[in-house]
Design a protein around this motif. Sequence first.
Motif, PDB file in Angstrom:
ATOM      1  N   ILE A  64       0.842  -1.206   0.000  1.00 10.70           N
ATOM      2  CA  ILE A  64       0.000   0.000   0.000  1.00 10.70           C
ATOM      3  C   ILE A  64       0.878   1.257   0.000  1.00 10.70           C
ATOM      4  CG2 ILE A  64      -1.737   1.339   1.288  1.00 10.70           C
ATOM      5  CD1 ILE A  64      -2.811  -1.206   0.077  1.00 10.70           C
ATOM      6  N   VAL A  68       0.406   3.402  -3.211  1.00 11.40           N
ATOM      7  CA  VAL A  68      -0.539   4.502  -2.967  1.00 11.40           C
ATOM      8  C   VAL A  68       0.163   5.697  -2.297  1.00 11.40           C
ATOM      9  CG1 VAL A  68      -2.748   5.178  -1.942  1.00 11.40           C
ATOM     10  CG2 VAL A  68      -2.410   2.808  -2.701  1.00 11.40           C
ATOM     11  N   HIS A  73       4.018  10.781  -0.036  1.00 14.11           N
ATOM     12  CA  HIS A  73       4.708  10.780   1.266  1.00 14.11           C
ATOM     13  C   HIS A  73       6.055  10.056   1.214  1.00 14.11           C
ATOM     14  CE1 HIS A  73       1.352  12.194   3.799  1.00 14.11           C
ATOM     15  NE2 HIS A  73       0.562  11.497   2.996  1.00 14.11           N
ATOM     16  N   ASN A 148       0.336  19.883  -3.931  1.00 13.84           N
ATOM     17  CA  ASN A 148      -0.739  19.448  -3.026  1.00 13.84           C
ATOM     18  C   ASN A 148      -1.580  20.610  -2.508  1.00 13.84           C
ATOM     19  OD1 ASN A 148      -0.392  16.375  -2.480  1.00 13.84           O
ATOM     20  ND2 ASN A 148       1.694  17.196  -2.469  1.00 13.84           N
ATOM     21  N   ALA A 151      -0.462  22.293   0.842  1.00 14.93           N
ATOM     22  CA  ALA A 151      -0.172  21.491   2.042  1.00 14.93           C
ATOM     23  C   ALA A 151       0.995  20.534   1.745  1.00 14.93           C
ATOM     24  CB  ALA A 151      -1.399  20.693   2.448  1.00 14.93           C
ATOM     25  N   PRO A 153       2.743  17.026   2.331  1.00 20.62           N
ATOM     26  CA  PRO A 153       2.516  15.681   2.895  1.00 20.62           C
ATOM     27  C   PRO A 153       3.660  15.321   3.842  1.00 20.62           C
ATOM     28  CG  PRO A 153       2.454  15.665   0.468  1.00 20.62           C
ATOM     29  CD  PRO A 153       3.011  16.991   0.899  1.00 20.62           C
ATOM     30  N   LEU A 156       6.295   9.816   6.569  1.00 16.81           N
ATOM     31  CA  LEU A 156       5.516   8.835   7.336  1.00 16.81           C
ATOM     32  C   LEU A 156       6.362   7.898   8.212  1.00 16.81           C
ATOM     33  CD1 LEU A 156       2.731   7.728   4.776  1.00 16.81           C
ATOM     34  CD2 LEU A 156       2.594   9.454   6.584  1.00 16.81           C
ATOM     35  N   MET A 159       5.385   8.530  11.783  1.00 16.90           N
ATOM     36  CA  MET A 159       4.051   9.115  11.950  1.00 16.90           C
ATOM     37  C   MET A 159       3.254   8.436  13.063  1.00 16.90           C
ATOM     38  SD  MET A 159       1.855  11.320  11.151  1.00 16.90           S
ATOM     39  CE  MET A 159       2.457  12.195   9.721  1.00 16.90           C
ATOM     40  N   ARG A 163       1.857  11.075  16.276  1.00 16.74           N
ATOM     41  CA  ARG A 163       0.506  11.574  16.562  1.00 16.74           C
ATOM     42  C   ARG A 163      -0.050  10.892  17.804  1.00 16.74           C
ATOM     43  NH1 ARG A 163       1.751  14.695  13.385  1.00 16.74           N
ATOM     44  NH2 ARG A 163       0.761  15.435  11.483  1.00 16.74           N
ATOM     45  N   TYR A 169      -4.993   6.212  15.647  1.00 16.51           N
ATOM     46  CA  TYR A 169      -5.233   7.492  14.973  1.00 16.51           C
ATOM     47  C   TYR A 169      -5.090   7.330  13.462  1.00 16.51           C
ATOM     48  CZ  TYR A 169      -4.585  12.207  13.218  1.00 16.51           C
ATOM     49  OH  TYR A 169      -4.707  13.360  12.494  1.00 16.51           O
ATOM     50  N   LEU A 173      -8.033   7.727  10.777  1.00 19.44           N
ATOM     51  CA  LEU A 173      -7.918   8.820   9.798  1.00 19.44           C
ATOM     52  C   LEU A 173      -8.199   8.288   8.386  1.00 19.44           C
ATOM     53  CD1 LEU A 173      -6.843  11.890   9.520  1.00 19.44           C
ATOM     54  CD2 LEU A 173      -4.748  10.815   8.708  1.00 19.44           C
ATOM     55  N   LEU A 174      -7.687   7.103   8.110  1.00 18.35           N
ATOM     56  CA  LEU A 174      -7.815   6.558   6.752  1.00 18.35           C
ATOM     57  C   LEU A 174      -9.210   6.013   6.448  1.00 18.35           C
ATOM     58  CD1 LEU A 174      -4.362   4.726   6.521  1.00 18.35           C
ATOM     59  CD2 LEU A 174      -5.019   6.839   5.367  1.00 18.35           C
ATOM     60  N   ALA A 203      -6.161  18.340   3.924  1.00 10.17           N
ATOM     61  CA  ALA A 203      -5.796  18.640   2.537  1.00 10.17           C
ATOM     62  C   ALA A 203      -5.317  17.390   1.805  1.00 10.17           C
ATOM     63  CB  ALA A 203      -4.710  19.713   2.517  1.00 10.17           C
ATOM     64  N   MET A 204      -5.743  16.214   2.250  1.00  7.22           N
ATOM     65  CA  MET A 204      -5.413  14.952   1.559  1.00  7.22           C
ATOM     66  C   MET A 204      -6.735  14.308   1.167  1.00  7.22           C
ATOM     67  SD  MET A 204      -3.385  11.542   2.954  1.00  7.22           S
ATOM     68  CE  MET A 204      -4.316  11.218   4.455  1.00  7.22           C
ATOM     69  N   PRO A 207      -7.135   8.622   0.344  1.00 10.21           N
ATOM     70  CA  PRO A 207      -6.155   7.908  -0.481  1.00 10.21           C
ATOM     71  C   PRO A 207      -6.576   6.478  -0.811  1.00 10.21           C
ATOM     72  CG  PRO A 207      -5.326   8.133   1.771  1.00 10.21           C
ATOM     73  CD  PRO A 207      -6.652   8.818   1.740  1.00 10.21           C
ATOM     74  N   LEU A 208      -7.475   5.924  -0.002  1.00  9.00           N
ATOM     75  CA  LEU A 208      -7.834   4.513  -0.201  1.00  9.00           C
ATOM     76  C   LEU A 208      -9.266   4.384  -0.713  1.00  9.00           C
ATOM     77  CD1 LEU A 208      -6.352   3.094   3.143  1.00  9.00           C
ATOM     78  CD2 LEU A 208      -5.325   2.978   0.857  1.00  9.00           C
TER      79      LEU A 208
HETATM   80  C1  HEC Z   1      -2.079  12.733  -3.457  1.00  8.78           C
HETATM   81  C2  HEC Z   1      -1.154  12.891  -2.386  1.00  8.78           C
HETATM   82  C3  HEC Z   1      -1.332  12.013  -1.143  1.00  8.78           C
HETATM   83  C4  HEC Z   1      -1.445  10.650  -1.063  1.00  8.78           C
HETATM   84  C5  HEC Z   1      -1.498   9.639  -2.211  1.00  8.78           C
HETATM   85  C6  HEC Z   1      -1.492  10.323   0.331  1.00  8.78           C
HETATM   86  N1  HEC Z   1      -1.399  11.471   1.088  1.00  8.78           N
HETATM   87 FE1  HEC Z   1      -1.377  11.583   3.094  1.00  8.78          FE
HETATM   88  N2  HEC Z   1      -1.292  13.607   3.007  1.00  8.78           N
HETATM   89  C7  HEC Z   1      -1.233  14.349   1.850  1.00  8.78           C
HETATM   90  C8  HEC Z   1      -1.214  15.750   2.194  1.00  8.78           C
HETATM   91  C9  HEC Z   1      -1.151  16.908   1.199  1.00  8.78           C
HETATM   92  C10 HEC Z   1      -1.253  15.842   3.595  1.00  8.78           C
HETATM   93  C11 HEC Z   1      -1.275  17.094   4.483  1.00  8.78           C
HETATM   94  C12 HEC Z   1      -2.710  17.314   4.887  1.00  8.78           C
HETATM   95  C13 HEC Z   1      -2.953  18.536   5.735  1.00  8.78           C
HETATM   96  O1  HEC Z   1      -2.008  19.061   6.310  1.00  8.78           O
HETATM   97  O2  HEC Z   1      -4.128  18.938   5.812  1.00  8.78           O
HETATM   98  C14 HEC Z   1      -1.296  14.472   4.081  1.00  8.78           C
HETATM   99  C15 HEC Z   1      -1.336  14.129   5.419  1.00  8.78           C
HETATM  100  C16 HEC Z   1      -1.253  12.831   5.894  1.00  8.78           C
HETATM  101  C17 HEC Z   1      -1.146  12.474   7.281  1.00  8.78           C
HETATM  102  C18 HEC Z   1      -1.044  13.445   8.453  1.00  8.78           C
HETATM  103  C19 HEC Z   1      -2.396  13.733   9.058  1.00  8.78           C
HETATM  104  C20 HEC Z   1      -2.233  14.613  10.273  1.00  8.78           C
HETATM  105  O3  HEC Z   1      -2.629  14.191  11.369  1.00  8.78           O
HETATM  106  O4  HEC Z   1      -1.683  15.716  10.140  1.00  8.78           O
HETATM  107  C21 HEC Z   1      -1.076  11.117   7.332  1.00  8.78           C
HETATM  108  C22 HEC Z   1      -0.955  10.260   8.583  1.00  8.78           C
HETATM  109  C23 HEC Z   1      -1.164  10.620   5.983  1.00  8.78           C
HETATM  110  N3  HEC Z   1      -1.271  11.696   5.130  1.00  8.78           N
HETATM  111  C24 HEC Z   1      -1.122   9.281   5.651  1.00  8.78           C
HETATM  112  C25 HEC Z   1      -1.234   8.806   4.353  1.00  8.78           C
HETATM  113  C26 HEC Z   1      -1.225   7.402   4.020  1.00  8.78           C
HETATM  114  C27 HEC Z   1      -1.069   6.259   5.017  1.00  8.78           C
HETATM  115  C28 HEC Z   1      -1.361   7.329   2.674  1.00  8.78           C
HETATM  116  C29 HEC Z   1      -1.466   6.072   1.837  1.00  8.78           C
HETATM  117  C30 HEC Z   1      -2.535   5.175   2.184  1.00  8.78           C
HETATM  118  C31 HEC Z   1      -1.455   8.689   2.169  1.00  8.78           C
HETATM  119  N4  HEC Z   1      -1.358   9.559   3.228  1.00  8.78           N
HETATM  120  C32 HEC Z   1      -1.583   9.037   0.824  1.00  8.78           C
HETATM  121  C33 HEC Z   1      -1.192  13.866   0.571  1.00  8.78           C
HETATM  122  C34 HEC Z   1      -1.317  12.531   0.220  1.00  8.78           C
END
Ligand code: HEC
Length: 276
Positions: A64, A68, A73, A148, A151, A153, A156, A159, A163, A169, A173-174, A203-204, A207-208
């Motif tokens: 994943i 993904v 990240h 993005n 924002a 990313p 991880l 991570m 948190r 968490y 979140l997911l 701002a994400m 993703p799944l």
């Molecule tokens: C298309 C781009 C993108 C993908 C793909 C993506 N992310 Fe993110 N993710 C972001 C962005 C941009 C932020 C910052 C969001 C914000 O600050 O509001 C973020 C924030 C996060 C955070 C932090 C949340 C917090 O508490 O601040 C986590 C954890 C996270 N992503 C996990 C994942 C995981 C696990 C995956 C895969 C399953 C994933 N992301 C896939 C763009 C992405």
Amino acid sequence: MMLRLVKNKVAPAAALVGMIAGGLTISHAAGSYDFDYEMKYPHWHFEGPFGTYDRAAMQRGYQIYREVCAACHGLEHVSFRHLGDKGGPYYDENYPDPNSNPYVKAFAADWLIQDIDSETGDTIERQGTPADKFPPIYPNDAAAAGSNGGAIPPDLSVMVSARGGGADYLYNLLIAYDEPKPEKMVISPGTYFNPVMDGGAIAMAAPLIDDIVEYADGTPATVDQMAADVTEFLAWTADPKMEARKNTGLMTMIYLTILAVLMWFSYRRVWRNVEH
Ligand code: HEC
């Protein structure tokens, strides 16, 4: 913006009771709109004093991450060879040295690494090797923010420990993107409703989605399954030495127990003929 933890919308005074009872609801007051989310607590294989990581789940979790999350990240504190370390997702006792582990080699080679040609000094791109770290996804923060909607990313690697709420968490979140948004709550463009995120907007984009990957081991790729698997993998990246540490703890307990029994017998023996 305020975050409080309450149990079933009772008064905040009940928060402690709610936490002890284990059924935690997150309530946010976002603007003037309140919403609640009932946290889910899956059983983690790595919980408890004897818990270990679930290898199959970690391997699916790596898939994943690769297919993904790695679109956005980084995982900058992890090297490819860590995947094949003892306790890691691809450890193989036939290849105790992860540098020769075929999975590790193949995964490393699947990534492009920016490097400098030692002869010409030019910037080059080459295939990864087990000794390389996971490469950054964007060249710098400005590029990350630019791609993005402003924002960045976050990395991880740690991570899950960064948190509050840890693995729970991340998992929640997911999976929480499906929750209905309070009708009148306005979300700014480029952000998405997510009741687990502080303030309720992230701002994400989700993703799944079901079947976004096809699991190598044939497990059905539901959102829930993928969220749990990537969480298991990221729990390991955040604490790769957990199993070794628990093992040492256990051996120490056994040692101390034997020592205590021996001490008891020698105490009895020393005082055997003394009258009370
Ligand atoms: C298309 C781009 C993108 C993908 C793909 C993506 N992310 Fe993110 N993710 C972001 C962005 C941009 C932020 C910052 C969001 C914000 O600050 O509001 C973020 C924030 C996060 C955070 C932090 C949340 C917090 O508490 O601040 C986590 C954890 C996270 N992503 C996990 C994942 C995981 C696990 C995956 C895969 C399953 C994933 N992301 C896939 C763009 C992405």
